[in-house]
Write a protein that holds these residues in place. Structure first.
Motif, mmCIF file in Angstrom:
data_model
loop_
_atom_site.group_PDB
_atom_site.id
_atom_site.type_symbol
_atom_site.label_atom_id
_atom_site.label_comp_id
_atom_site.label_asym_id
_atom_site.label_seq_id
_atom_site.Cartn_x
_atom_site.Cartn_y
_atom_site.Cartn_z
ATOM 1 N N LEU A 41 0.663 -1.034 0.311
ATOM 2 C CA LEU A 41 -0.258 0.297 -0.069
ATOM 3 C C LEU A 41 0.820 1.181 -0.213
ATOM 4 N N ALA A 42 2.058 1.448 0.905
ATOM 5 C CA ALA A 42 2.957 2.639 0.753
ATOM 6 C C ALA A 42 2.982 2.453 -0.493
ATOM 7 N N LEU A 43 3.416 1.675 -1.759
ATOM 8 C CA LEU A 43 3.945 1.383 -2.662
ATOM 9 C C LEU A 43 2.719 2.433 -3.593
ATOM 10 N N ARG A 45 -6.643 6.887 -2.203
ATOM 11 C CA ARG A 45 -5.314 7.507 -1.522
ATOM 12 C C ARG A 45 -6.241 7.716 0.631
ATOM 13 N N GLY A 46 -6.443 8.455 0.451
ATOM 14 C CA GLY A 46 -7.029 9.129 2.096
ATOM 15 C C GLY A 46 -8.015 7.959 2.389
ATOM 16 N N THR A 47 -8.605 7.480 1.817
ATOM 17 C CA THR A 47 -10.105 6.029 2.647
ATOM 18 C C THR A 47 -9.112 4.965 2.474
ATOM 19 N N ASP A 100 -3.354 4.852 2.080
ATOM 20 C CA ASP A 100 -2.748 5.573 3.659
ATOM 21 C C ASP A 100 -3.668 5.409 4.909
ATOM 22 N N ALA A 101 -4.727 5.580 4.478
ATOM 23 C CA ALA A 101 -5.947 4.401 6.113
ATOM 24 C C ALA A 101 -5.507 3.370 6.624
ATOM 25 N N LEU A 102 -5.599 2.502 5.733
ATOM 26 C CA LEU A 102 -5.570 1.042 6.083
ATOM 27 C C LEU A 102 -4.496 0.683 7.283
ATOM 28 N N PRO A 103 -3.127 0.947 6.824
ATOM 29 C CA PRO A 103 -2.226 0.371 7.355
ATOM 30 C C PRO A 103 -2.217 0.793 8.682
ATOM 31 N N MET A 135 -3.929 -6.687 12.682
ATOM 32 C CA MET A 135 -5.156 -7.719 11.060
ATOM 33 C C MET A 135 -6.354 -5.813 11.687
ATOM 34 N N VAL A 136 -6.771 -5.513 10.046
ATOM 35 C CA VAL A 136 -7.969 -4.465 10.172
ATOM 36 C C VAL A 136 -9.071 -5.103 10.391
#
Length: 816
Positions: free
Chosen positions: A440-442, A524-526, A529-532, A541-542
């Motif tokens: 996700l960062a990539l 990106r916002g939802t 960038d947010a999930l991690p 886990m999420v």
């Protein structure tokens, strides 16, 4: 608050939102606007609309007067010059003196043990405070009772371990729950009740004996937060009979008291902080659950609750699998009537005419940063009444709602589908989903680059840079500078929402870029960038929250985070789905979704011969529709015909008209009208279904799914055509979409039970509308694939075959 309502706590952010200033600027603010209640004159002619921008620009009163020549408006400048003396006098009056020498220290003011009630009562009576004396007398009785170690034994008979006859027995028997509410509104001070705090492990054992002797009981937990995956229990309450309840206080450890100003000035507390709180009183949670485990996990004893999934999920994190979950008052109320609030407080007022104790009366006004401390410092005695009342009122609501559900033929839907589904969703939330944060960062960096490229393109089309996220500036660019047309207006000018930009796609290429730019920013916002940041540090886990009592049609929704809104057809959405991976070594993700499920349900409900035959023969339904609409053989249907037929197939279920279809297809409205007419000629039974459904809704005020779920249509007979048409469209769609929701819920229940029955390690992790997602152990892949597709396809008997397409891969993207 002055009116006796909930206290309002102002932190730095709230001050900024309300005043547009930092807290340290409030003295300067009062110096300008004054405060008549404290005789602070301020500057005559300067109000809040003037003071705020001045302080935002100059920072302080002193800074303002140092730069008076920079004040733009001459009139304001003159007022400031003329009122200079009053301004600085007001500043002095508004400043609190924090350096007064006191003869005692703050530690001497800390509230300690219970007060000397006799001396206090005597003093209050001498001073003539009659109302206060009566209140003190009640608190004295409650406190002394809660302090008694024999409190439980006073209510429990040692011979039978059942609830004894108490003084309110006759009143309890007089409650008519089929009617529900008393003649006048009640609360904890006026309604008869017997609430007991269980303060010893021996008392918990006796309570467990009582709970083990009944068929069902109500349970409620008091916790330090709303996230069941991280909250801690500070109290557990039970109710077996209306107006009687038990509360077990739980000790809370390692409470951070920094920045609270000490116990006396703990922020948000309505009164002095009590010494009987979760830090100093209560039992160890492990000891309590060791005693209650056998009762909570007893499959023969039903558990009742308000949003009981939360309590069950919370207990599962403590190692207790509470079952069976037989009645949820929140879900019952939602099924009974979708519209309206479904919180316990709202339901108590509506169905019982009872006003529960507000949480703010117990712990003050909570903020996320102080919630745990607030709960830890709250009076255990008050928390006991609050928690016991929750269990009691929830049990009473069950007695009211159950017969009402039965009367409307909704009880079977609840008992066969909605209540069993709670355990499924609880288990899914408990397991969570595993994500690849590095991937996700990539993806975030790539999306950032793409968004920057789009930004430059937008600037080129606009003729220069501007704030793309500013609706006002975007309005000027689109409708003034570029001269584009828009027929949608808002209170702040012409709309620039997604629907408007969609309409502008064919007018100017800037619209396409704006839509893509917004999509990148949103994803990106939802998610990216947010999930991690949402990975639970304890579980890795999420964990999302699945809601059963939100969507009108009965569909399950997902929040915190919403895992149902990740697009599948775009490259951006696909990149996000690649980050959903298995938790098992060499594990795989299995995805199974229904094929054209709403069209199949429409075929079943309408029994349209052409539709039923097409599905029975496994034909491409959109090709079949195109052949019927355009009057050509199946082999003569081209891609454009099929595209139009697809829009018609799905649009008809939502009551689409000629204008809506024409807009979707980009064709003249006349052609859209002709296509719809030919569609109804080819499938006449569907037209009859639509007409009959609207007639039924007008007559009865609601429509129903196959399992009897009702969607009430309050405006189906409205004089306003737009309002009436909206309800007519909803009436046509609700039975279809609602039945689809029920179908996948039944499939989920059956799959969950079969996984347990077969003792499989694979788990269900997500529900995304018509799709189910599983985390699969490698050696169970084939078995899970067969199990899932079979149970999804056979969830409900239908007049047409139900098909579930499944795929498997290393990621959610590969599986789908």
């Amino acid at each position: 608050s002055r009116d006796g309502g909930a206290m309002e706590v102002f932190d730095t952010e709230m001050v900024r939102q309300k005043y547009g200033l930092d807290p340290k600027q409030i003295i300067d603010y009062l110096a300008l606007v004054g405060d008549s209640s404290d005789n602070i004159p301020g500057v005559r002619g300067i109000g809040e609309k003037t003071a705020t921008p001045l302080l935002q620009k100059f920072g302080s009163l002193a800074g303002l007067y140092e730069h008076l020549e920079d004040v733009d408006k001459k009139g304001i400048r003159e007022k400031l010059i003329n009122e200079r003396e009053n301004a600085f006098l007001s500043y002095e009056l508004a400043t609190i003196d924090c350096h007064v020498q006191l003869p005692i220290g703050i530690d001497q003011l800390q509230y300690g043990v219970l007060p000397d009630y006799d001396r206090l009562e005597s003093l209050i009576l001498d001073l003539g405070f009659k109302s206060l004396a009566a209140r003190l007398h009640k608190e004295k009785e409650a406190a002394l009772k809660s302090e008694s170690s024999e409190a439980l034994e006073e209510v429990l008979s040692p011979e039978t371990k059942t609830v004894k006859e108490v003084s309110i027995e006759d009143e309890l028997e007089s409650f008519n729950f089929s009617i529900g509410a008393p003649s006048e509104e009640q609360d904890i001070h006026t309604a008869p009740h017997a609430y007991v705090m269980v303060k010893t492990i021996d008392g918990v054992r006796e309570l467990a004996t009582l709970l083990g002797s009944v068929k069902e009981f109500c349970i409620d937990t008091e916790t330090t937060g709303q996230d069941a995956n991280s909250a801690e229990i500070i109290g557990i309450s039970f109710s077996v009979r209306p107006a009687e309840a038990f509360y077990i206080p739980i000790r809370l450890h390692n409470v951070d008291l920094e920045d609270t100003g000490g116990l006396l000035f703990h922020e948000g507390q309505p009164e002095s902080v009590a010494s009987d709180n979760a830090m100093t009183m209560g039992l160890e949670i492990t000891d309590v659950l060791d005693v209650l485990r056998s009762v909570l996990e007893n499959e023969r004893i039903g558990k009742i609750g308000q949003n009981i999934k939360y309590d069950a999920l919370l207990l599962q994190h403590y190692g207790v699998c509470m079952q069976p979950l037989v009645f949820d008052t929140m879900i019952a109320a939602y099924i009974y009537r979708f519209d309206g609030a479904h919180s316990m407080d709202a339901l108590a007022l509506e169905h019982l005419k009872y006003r529960p104790v507000p949480l703010t009366d117990v712990v003050g006004t909570l903020r996320d940063t102080t919630a745990r401390r607030s709960m830890a410092l709250a009076s255990t005695a008050k928390m006991s009444e609050y928690g016991a009342e929750d269990a009691d009122i929830t049990l009473r609501l069950k007695h009211v709602l159950k017969p009402r559900l039965a009367e409307d033929n909704l009880l079977k839907l609840c008992e066969d589908v909605e209540f069993p589904l709670i355990e499924v969703l609880r288990t899914m939330e408990y397991h969570g989903v595993k994500i690849d944060s590095e991937l996700l960062a990539l993806a975030s960096k790539e999306m950032e680059r793409e968004a920057d490229n789009l930004c430059h393109k937008i600037y080129e089309y606009a003729g220069g840079p501007f704030n793309i996220d500013s609706p006002k500036q975007l309005q000027d660019i689109l409708f003034v500078k570029l001269g584009l047309k828009s027929g949608r207006k808002t209170k702040t000018g012409l709309s620039t929402n997604a629907a408007v930009l969609e309409d502008l796609r064919h007018e100017h290429p800037i619209a396409e870029c704006l839509l893509a730019y917004r999509q990148y920013q949103k994803l990106r916002g939802t998610y990216v960038d947010a999930l991690p940041k949402l990975v639970n540090p304890k579980t890795g886990m999420v964990h999302t929250n699945y809601n059963q009592a939100v969507v009108a049609t009965g569909r399950i929704s997902s929040t915190d985070p919403n895992l149902q809104n990740i697009p599948i057809r775009t490259e951006m959405g696909r990149d996000i789905r690649k980050a959903f991976v298995s938790r098992f070594p060499n594990g795989q993700i299995l995805s199974a979704d229904y094929s054209q499920i709403e069209l199949r349900i429409m075929a079943h409900i309408t029994r349209d011969a052409a539709l039923v035959e097409a599905f029975a023969n496994h034909e491409d339904i959109h090709t079949r529709t195109a052949a019927g609409v355009f009057g050509v053989p199946l082999e003569g249907v081209n891609r454009e015909m099929r595209r139009k037929a697809k829009e018609v197939n799905y649009g008809i279920m939502y009551g689409i008209g000629a204008y809506g279809l024409a807009r979707r297809l980009g064709i003249p409205q006349k052609e859209g009208s002709e296509i719809i007419q030919r569609y109804f000629a080819a499938f006449p039974t569907i037209k009859k279904y639509m007409d009959d459904t609207v007639i039924f809704a007008r007559k009865n005020g609601y429509v129903e799914t196959l399992l009897g779920r009702r969607r009430y249509m309050r405006n189906i007979g409205a004089a306003n055509q737009a309002v009436r048409s909206a309800d007519e469209r909803a009436a046509i769609n609700a039975p279809i979409q609602g039945t689809a929701a029920e179908l996948i819920k039944i499939a989920m229940i059956n799959i969950h039970r079969e996984i347990i029955k077969r003792k499989l390690r694979s788990i269900m992790i997500m529900q995304v509308h018509d799709e189910l997602v599983f985390d699969v152990v490698p050696e169970e892949a084939d078995e899970m694939m067969a199990l899932v597709t079979e149970l999804m396809s056979n969830a409900m008997p239908m007049a047409v075959p139900i098909e579930a397409d499944a795929g498997i891969g290393r990621t959610w993207f590969e599986a789908h």
